[in-house]
Design a protein around this motif. Structure first.
Motif, mmCIF file in Angstrom:
data_model
loop_
_atom_site.group_PDB
_atom_site.id
_atom_site.type_symbol
_atom_site.label_atom_id
_atom_site.label_comp_id
_atom_site.label_asym_id
_atom_site.label_seq_id
_atom_site.Cartn_x
_atom_site.Cartn_y
_atom_site.Cartn_z
ATOM 1 N N ARG A 56 0.833 -1.191 0.000
ATOM 2 C CA ARG A 56 0.000 0.000 0.000
ATOM 3 C C ARG A 56 0.871 1.246 0.000
ATOM 4 N N PRO A 57 0.576 2.235 -0.859
ATOM 5 C CA PRO A 57 1.369 3.470 -0.884
ATOM 6 C C PRO A 57 1.289 4.198 0.457
ATOM 7 N N LEU A 58 2.372 4.833 0.863
ATOM 8 C CA LEU A 58 2.372 5.603 2.095
ATOM 9 C C LEU A 58 1.507 6.841 1.909
ATOM 10 N N SER A 59 0.800 7.210 2.969
ATOM 11 C CA SER A 59 -0.059 8.378 2.866
ATOM 12 C C SER A 59 0.468 9.571 3.655
ATOM 13 N N LYS A 60 1.124 9.309 4.809
ATOM 14 C CA LYS A 60 1.566 10.427 5.640
ATOM 15 C C LYS A 60 3.066 10.445 5.900
ATOM 16 N N LEU A 61 3.784 9.491 5.404
ATOM 17 C CA LEU A 61 5.238 9.469 5.564
ATOM 18 C C LEU A 61 5.901 9.707 4.215
ATOM 19 N N ALA A 62 6.982 10.456 4.239
ATOM 20 C CA ALA A 62 7.679 10.768 2.991
ATOM 21 C C ALA A 62 8.417 9.561 2.445
ATOM 22 N N ARG A 63 8.755 8.606 3.317
ATOM 23 C CA ARG A 63 9.510 7.421 2.915
ATOM 24 C C ARG A 63 9.256 6.328 3.936
ATOM 25 N N PRO A 64 9.637 5.094 3.627
ATOM 26 C CA PRO A 64 9.416 4.005 4.587
ATOM 27 C C PRO A 64 10.164 4.238 5.897
ATOM 28 N N VAL A 65 9.531 3.870 6.996
ATOM 29 C CA VAL A 65 10.132 3.933 8.328
ATOM 30 C C VAL A 65 9.881 2.596 9.019
ATOM 31 N N ILE A 66 10.937 2.033 9.602
ATOM 32 C CA ILE A 66 10.841 0.742 10.292
ATOM 33 C C ILE A 66 11.064 0.934 11.782
ATOM 34 N N LEU A 67 10.172 0.360 12.576
ATOM 35 C CA LEU A 67 10.311 0.312 14.026
ATOM 36 C C LEU A 67 10.486 -1.148 14.420
ATOM 37 N N LEU A 68 11.703 -1.514 14.851
ATOM 38 C CA LEU A 68 12.050 -2.881 15.232
ATOM 39 C C LEU A 68 12.061 -2.979 16.750
#
Length: 453
Positions: A56-68
Motif C-alpha cells: 500500500r502506498p504511504l499516505s503520511k510518511l515521505a519514505r518508509p520507516v521501520i520500528l524494530l
C-alpha cells in the motif's frame, strides 16, 4: 468487478418476472447485495490473508520507516499464555512466523541481537557469547564493552546512516559502539540504563515521529529486557512470566495507540521479535565436572563458559583432541550421572548448521548440553530450578517470535520459520538501501514482502 451491472443482467424468465418484487424494493435489495459483496471482498482480501497486488502506498510518511522492537527471552508460545490483544492485532493485520523465529547458536542475548542487526552468524560478527576472551590479546569481552574491535560486520543503524538517513536505537546491544558512519548521537542513541521505565522508552520513540521528514529516523530499534529477566529466575511456566508478557503487550498497545493518534500506524513498518526462548532447568539435570576425576583433570582455569554451552580452552601443552576423547569416554561409560546429556566436540566437528567454528575467538573444545541440562564445577554447587537459554537452536523451546505489520506485509499471513540472520536483508529491502555482505539470503525478502507499489 461491477456488482451492480451483474445484478442488472440476471435472467428474466416469466417465472422470475412473476416472482420479482416491486421496483423500489428491488432497488433496495440490489443495494444491500452490493454492500455485502463489497464487505465480503474486503474481508477476504485483507482479514483472511488474500494477497493484494502490491504494497500500500504511504499516505503520511515521505519514505518508509521501520520500528524494530525486541522483547528479550520471549519464547514462542508466550503470546498464548494470557490475553495479548495488541500482539494479536499485529498477527491479524500482518505477517507471522507461524512456528516462531529461529535464533542463531548460541541462543544467547548478545550474539542474537547482533545477528539480527548485522545478518551475520556470531562466528562472523565476532560476538560469540555474552562473555568470552580473545585468545590473542587475552582481553575479556563483557556486555559493557563498546570497543569497535569486538564488534565486526555492519549493523543496520550503520547501514542506514551511511545512506544519509537518521537511525535511532534505544538500548540495542552494539548500538553504543562508534564505528563507520555511526556516531551514536545522544538524541538517537541513549546509553543503556535498565532502570528506565518501559513507558518512557515507548514515549521517547513515539516522539521521533513528531520530527520533520528530514530529521525523522528511517530506522528505529527499541529493546525491552522482559520476559527474560523473569525467566532466568522462575523458568518459563511461572505466573511472573504471564505478568511480564502482559506488560510487553501493553507496551505494544502503547506504540500502536501513539502511531494511530499520529495517523501513521498503517504507514510505519512495525516488527516485533525476540532473541531466544527459555526452558526450565533443575538440580536433577546437573552434570558435575569433578565427577570426571581421576580419569581426566579439567582445570577451572580452562573453562570459558559452563552452561548451557560448555567452552574449554586447554593450555598449549594439552591436546584438545585428547580432552574431547577422554571426556566423551567418561560420559559414555555410565560413571557420570546424566552423562548421556552432554557431548563434547572439537569446534570444527560441531554440526555445520550451528555455524560455530569459523572464528579464532571460539574455544577449541565445545560441549553441547541436552535441553534443560547444565554443567557445574563441583557437586557442592547444586542449583535450584530456574530458567535458561543458550542451547542448540534446534530445540523448539529456544524459538522466539517474529511479527511484522506494515505496508509491505500481507495481512493475516503465516510464513515458515526462518533464522534471524534474514532480518537484516528484510529491513534493507523495505528501506531500499544497499546492505553490507551478510549470511542472509538475498532472495528471502522477495518471499515475504509484497511487491513494491
Amino acid at each position: 468487478m461491477d456488482f451492480g451491472a451483474a445484478a442488472d443482467e440476471a435472467p428474466t424468465s416469466p417465472l422470475i418476472r412473476r416472482a420479482a418484487p416491486p421496483p423500489a424494493r428491488s432497488a433496495q435489495i440490489s443495494f444491500w447485495v452490493l454492500f455485502f459483496l463489497v464487505v465480503a471482498y474486503v474481508f477476504l482480501s485483507y482479514g483472511m490473508g488474500s494477497s493484494p497486488s502490491g504494497s500500500r502506498p504511504l499516505s503520511k510518511l515521505a519514505r518508509p520507516v521501520i520500528l524494530l522492537v525486541s522483547s528479550d527471552g520471549f519464547r514462542f508460545g508466550y503470546q498464548f499464555k494470557t490475553s495479548t490483544p495488541n500482539i494479536h492485532r499485529l498477527i491479524a493485520g500482518g505477517t507471522e512466523a507461524e512456528e516462531g523465529l529461529i535464533p542463531v547458536f548460541p541462543t544467547a542475548t548478545f550474539p542474537n541481537h547482533y545477528s539480527i542487526a548485522t545478518g551475520l552468524y556470531p562466528a562472523h560478527h565476532g560476538i560469540i557469547h555474552n562473555y568470552f576472551v580473545d585468545p590473542v590479546s587475552g582481553d575479556w569481552f563483557t556486555v559493557n564493552n563498546h570497543e569497535p574491535k569486538w564488534w565486526l560486520g555492519e549493523p543496520i543503524w550503520e547501514t542506514v546512516t551511511s545512506h544519509g538517513y537518521n537511525a535511532a536505537v534505544y538500548f540495542w546491544p552494539g548500538s553504543e559502539v562508534i564505528k563507520g558512519s555511526w556516531a551514536c548521537p545522544s538524541k538517537f542513541c541513549p546509553k543503556y540504563n535498565g532502570s528506565v521505565p518501559f513507558e518512557e522508552r515507548v514515549d521517547t520513540v513515539l516522539g521521533y515521529f513528531d520530527l520533520s521528514d528530514d530529521e525523522m529516523p528511517a530506522f528505529i530499534a527499541l529493546y525491552f529486557e522482559d520476559p527474560d529477566s523473569q525467566g532466568h529466575v522462575v523458568g518459563p511456566d511461572h505466573p511472573q512470566i504471564t505478568e511480564a508478557v502482559t506488560r510487553i503487550d501493553r507496551m505494544i498497545g502503547r506504540l500502536i495507540s501513539g502511531l494511530t493518534k499520529r495517523g501513521i500506524f498503517e504507514d510505519v513498518t512495525l516488527i516485533l521479535v525476540g532473541d531466544h526462548g527459555m526452558v526450565g532447568n533443575c538440580a536433577n539435570k546437573q552434570i558435575f565436572l569433578d565427577d570426571f576425576f581421576p580419569e581426566i583433570t579439567i582445570s577451572e582455569s580452562w573453562i570459558r563458559s559452563y552452561s548451557p554451552l560448555l567452552s574449554i580452552w586447554p593450555p598449549a601443552n594439552v591436546s584438545s583432541w585428547d580432552v574431547v576423547t577422554k571426556m566423551n569416554q567418561v560420559l559414555n561409560s555410565g560413571k557420570i550421572e546424566n552423562g548421556k546429556y552432554l557431548k563434547m566436540f572439537l569446534k570444527e566437528d560441531l554440526p555445520a548448521r550451528l555455524h560455530y567454528s569459523e572464528s579464532y575467538r571460539i574455544p577449541p573444545v565445545i560441549g553441547l548440553l541436552a535441553e534443560g541440562y547444565k554443567v557445574s564445577p563441583k557437586r557442592t554447587d547444586i542449583c535450584e530450578c530456574n530458567g535458561a537459554h543458550g542451547y542448540d537452536n534446534a530445540y523448539f523451546s529456544m524459538r522466539t517470535i517474529f511479527l511484522a505489520h506494515g505496508p509491505q506485509f500481507e495481512r493475516g499471513r503465516k510464513i515458515p520459520s526462518f533464522e534471524n540472520v534474514e532480518i537484516y536483508n528484510l529491513i534493507t529491502s523495505i528501506l531500499k538501501v544497499k546492505g553490507a555482505p551478510n549470511n542472509g539470503s538475498v532472495s528471502f525478502p522477495n518471499s515475504v514482502l509484497l511487491p513494491s507499489s
